[in-house]
Design a protein around this motif. Sequence first.
Motif, short mmCIF file in Angstrom:
data_model
loop_
_atom_site.label_atom_id
_atom_site.label_comp_id
_atom_site.label_asym_id
_atom_site.label_seq_id
_atom_site.Cartn_x
_atom_site.Cartn_y
_atom_site.Cartn_z
N UNK A 83 4.78 7.08 1.46
CA UNK A 83 5.60 5.91 1.73
C UNK A 83 4.87 4.65 1.29
N UNK A 84 5.65 3.61 1.03
CA UNK A 84 5.07 2.32 0.69
C UNK A 84 5.27 1.37 1.84
N UNK A 85 4.21 0.63 2.16
CA UNK A 85 4.33 -0.33 3.24
C UNK A 85 3.49 -1.55 2.89
N UNK A 86 3.66 -2.56 3.68
CA UNK A 86 2.94 -3.80 3.43
C UNK A 86 1.87 -3.99 4.49
N UNK A 87 0.69 -4.42 4.05
CA UNK A 87 -0.36 -4.75 5.02
C UNK A 87 -0.67 -6.24 4.90
N UNK A 88 -1.13 -6.77 5.99
CA UNK A 88 -1.40 -8.19 6.06
C UNK A 88 -2.88 -8.42 6.37
N UNK A 89 -3.44 -9.41 5.68
CA UNK A 89 -4.86 -9.67 5.85
C UNK A 89 -5.06 -10.67 6.97
N UNK A 90 -5.84 -10.26 7.97
CA UNK A 90 -6.17 -11.16 9.07
C UNK A 90 -7.58 -11.67 8.85
N UNK A 91 -7.70 -12.97 8.83
CA UNK A 91 -9.03 -13.57 8.63
C UNK A 91 -9.44 -14.31 9.88
N UNK A 92 -10.69 -14.12 10.27
CA UNK A 92 -11.18 -14.85 11.44
C UNK A 92 -12.51 -15.51 11.11
N UNK A 103 -7.30 -5.56 7.41
CA UNK A 103 -5.90 -5.39 7.06
C UNK A 103 -5.18 -4.69 8.20
N UNK A 104 -3.99 -5.19 8.50
CA UNK A 104 -3.16 -4.54 9.52
C UNK A 104 -1.73 -4.48 9.02
N UNK A 105 -1.05 -3.44 9.42
CA UNK A 105 0.37 -3.39 9.07
C UNK A 105 1.22 -3.74 10.28
N UNK A 162 15.94 -5.77 2.64
CA UNK A 162 14.85 -5.07 1.96
C UNK A 162 13.53 -5.60 2.48
N UNK A 163 12.78 -4.74 3.12
CA UNK A 163 11.52 -5.17 3.69
C UNK A 163 10.46 -5.44 2.63
N UNK A 164 10.75 -5.08 1.39
CA UNK A 164 9.78 -5.32 0.33
C UNK A 164 10.05 -6.62 -0.41
N UNK A 165 11.18 -7.25 -0.08
CA UNK A 165 11.53 -8.49 -0.77
C UNK A 165 10.44 -9.54 -0.55
N UNK A 166 9.92 -10.14 -1.61
CA UNK A 166 8.78 -11.06 -1.45
C UNK A 166 9.06 -12.23 -0.49
N UNK A 167 10.28 -12.74 -0.50
CA UNK A 167 10.58 -13.83 0.43
C UNK A 167 10.49 -13.34 1.87
N UNK A 223 0.85 -1.19 0.00
CA UNK A 223 0.00 0.00 0.00
C UNK A 223 0.88 1.23 0.00
N UNK A 224 0.32 2.31 -0.46
CA UNK A 224 1.03 3.58 -0.30
C UNK A 224 0.14 4.54 0.43
N UNK A 225 0.76 5.38 1.16
CA UNK A 225 -0.04 6.38 1.86
C UNK A 225 0.84 7.43 2.45
N UNK A 226 0.20 8.39 3.10
CA UNK A 226 0.97 9.43 3.75
C UNK A 226 1.28 8.99 5.17
N UNK A 227 2.51 9.25 5.58
CA UNK A 227 2.85 8.85 6.94
C UNK A 227 2.77 10.04 7.88
N UNK A 228 3.30 9.86 9.06
CA UNK A 228 3.13 10.87 10.11
C UNK A 228 3.67 12.23 9.71
N UNK A 229 4.79 12.21 8.97
CA UNK A 229 5.34 13.51 8.59
C UNK A 229 4.86 13.93 7.21
N UNK A 230 3.72 13.37 6.82
CA UNK A 230 3.06 13.73 5.57
C UNK A 230 3.90 13.45 4.33
N UNK A 231 4.69 12.39 4.39
CA UNK A 231 5.46 12.00 3.22
C UNK A 231 4.89 10.71 2.66
#
Lengths: 408, 496
Positions: free
Chosen positions: B62-71, B89-91, B129-134, B52-60
């Motif tokens: 950024x790209x981050x990964x979210x994980x789907x929690x299923x219950x 979804x949670x990061x 690299x936190x974006x590496x698929x592995x 996902x991409x979004x604005x972070x705390x300092x309004x910049x």
Amino acid sequence: MFSINLEMQEVGLTNGTPVETSSPASTSSLFNRLQLEDDLEADVRDTYADSTEMRDLFVTVDDPKKHVSTMETYITYRVSTKTSRVEFDLPEYCVRRRYQDFDWLRIKLEDSQPTHLIPPLPEKFVMKGVVDRFSEEFVETRMKALDKFLKRVADHPVLSFNPHLNAFLTVKDLNKRQGLALLSKVGESVKHVAGGYKLRARPAEFCAMGEYLDTFNQKLGTIDRIAQRILKEQSEYLTELREYGGVYSSWVGSEEELRRPLEGVAGCVTTSCGALEDLGDNMSLDFLPVLREYVLYLESIKNVLRKRDQSQAEYEGRLEAAILRKQEDRTPMPLEVEKCQDKVECFNADLKADWERWQSNKRHDFKQLLTGMADRNINSYEKSQAAWESLITLLQDKQTEDKTSETN
Amino acid sequence: MAEDGREESVAADDDSQHTAEDGRNGLNNTMVEESPTLLRRMEICVAEAEKRSGKNAVNMQETFTVYLIETRPMDALAEGRNPAPDSLWRRYSEFELLRNYLLVSFPYIVVPPLPEKRAEFVWHKLSADNMDPDFVERRRVGLENFLLRVASHPVLSNDKILHHFLTEEHGWKEVVYETGFQAKADSRLKALSATFRPTNPLDQRCPVLVINPFVLDLLLLFGLAGVKLLHLLLDHHGGHRRTHHPTVDPENLRISKVVVSNRLTHPLDTVFNFSPVHPFLAASALPCGQLLSSRERFASRTKSLAVHSLPGEDVSQRFMDMKHYSDELQSHTSQLLRARARVADRLYGVYKVHGNYGRVFSEWSAIEREMGDGLQSAGHHMDAYAASIDDILEEEEHYADQLKEYLFYAEALRAVCRKHELTQFELEMATQDLISKKQQHEELSTGIVRTFSFKGMTNKLFGQEAPEQREARLKLLEELIEEGEEAVKDKTVECE
């Protein structure tokens, strides 16, 4: 036809049970399955190399011994001969020779049979500081190379009848003969320099030969470098791996119930290290020397090629001169020119024949080399695999042990 | 990405089996329950990861990964229905927040660890690299393990914030902050960083006057942590027999504690039940994974606990032992991880150099007639060999991940020990404070000066105070004493 060694070694597991190591994947069994598909032509040509049925001269070099005298220290080797040839007085001989003697033989062969390819000797000079001339490894490697040299000469249809070879194999004390060697060597080189003819065009097949030699030389050099790099990287890997195994051993201190599994892992790592180390040693002893031997071989072949060029140049030069003179005063073709022509034609024929023989030997040698390398690698991995597999058994046993103790 | 084996299908058992029944639990998944853990009521999994991409705390940006929690509710599954799962979804940072909350709210519990924030113990090829698929995949597995473990913990699983985390996507953060756990965290942090030493570590005053449920929980949890630490995968079937019989102890409470021990094992048993449950666990069918057996470990620990868990027994010594053990474990696992990284680096080098053979054999084959084909294929094999190292090392990462879990567990354990030290220290301070206040009170009310004090001196010199003043001071002191006594009570509870 090809004799391929499959080393069947005793593999010890962590609990001491030996394990069969000949795997169906080994190269020799692969060969056996593919034999029928082999190129028949190649086979026929390769009989040059191993016509054991027709051989009547067998030589071996072994049994190195150190000799210490006031002047110097050196190693001698036993040279044993078995033959049914009439050129030899006795059917069997046994003499001791040192490297110097082999060197003498080679020089004599080169001089007396300049149109033929003489096999190479192992390096003559070793830097005293770098290599220990008397270390077991060095002596062993050198001896193997000397043995190969002599065998190649003995198998050569022309060289094996050379009287110098005969003397080398039979005479008790070679020293007297050696004095002559230096003089004759000097004589030959003078003759060659005096020639001074320049070759205009090398025939196509010899051109191809020359190109092949250059390229092959390059590739061998590259392979040698890669092999050495691998050995270096491998030894650094082994250092780290040993340390890694050590951590498991020291961990036992705080996990008493896990003693056996942890020590089992440490043992497996040690076994793997040992297997890999053996592999590395084998590469040093068997693989690299062959590469180096062929590099030397290529050098000597190139020399012969040059000599051939020179004799052709001489012939063409004389021929030209003779033709000019003939045009002037109608004298018949001088004898030297004809002799030169004969010489060139002989040279070409000999060289071609030797070249084919050399090619087939080379194919055989490298086939053996590479399959040997593959076999040794397989062996090494199998040892490691066996150790780890026995560890799994140990761990599973431990689990069932724990389960039963739980229920009590 | 939906892998069947991943779902925890825990057969629900009759909750009414309240008594100290156990041991009948064979190698199947039936369980004896007193208060059901969350895992029993709900099926949880972390199914996917997305960028996902979004604005972070300092309004910049950024790209981050979210994980789907299923219950999914367990009873629905038991009835054979297959409802669609609820999901949100949670990061990673939200997981972190949850864990920090749990750490502060339950300082006496060894909280399961999260997968690492940044890739540590890397060897050169693996970029951090936190974006590496592995890396993302392994992190997903780690997050799922975390949730499963928390949800199967008898205490942690009942926490409301946890429920929220799993069910309400938005607004959860605000709720967490509202609990004010951060204030607690701050004060704790300050105290922790101050150098202190309990004056008498073997002080018997650490009161275990009442067999407090938490004491045994903690000790059993430690045992459990020890077990789980050592056999994260394996062949650890659902039925855990009791390793000791309850001693003749009149207190009913004690018996129920023993039951607790069994109950504790079961939920985690199913979590760590080997194949086909979890691909992560299944993948660890590496020999190294089968390394550590649970049984023995748990057996020895519970034995040692059973021997010592008598009231008034020296709890502090156990904590010392625990701390020592966690230090050892930490040091060994981190040593192992570092050594492994170096080994991986070297091995990579060895394989890749073989790749050079590929090229030269191929070039050589060009100048050969009869040998050409053979050399070509030899070259190809060398290339294949060199390429194989990537997969080999990636698989090994799973093993490294498990070692890291041990490492983090050891750290969590250590944290609990430290918190214990801290609360013990605070208890001592409070107790001393109380004593001195009581002394002052006594002095004032009786006029007898027991010990030399400044007050005593001034009295002698200037005469005694007026009775009113004394009254006022007495009152004040009494209040303070009451406060002190309250504090002591609190601290005592916390200690336990």
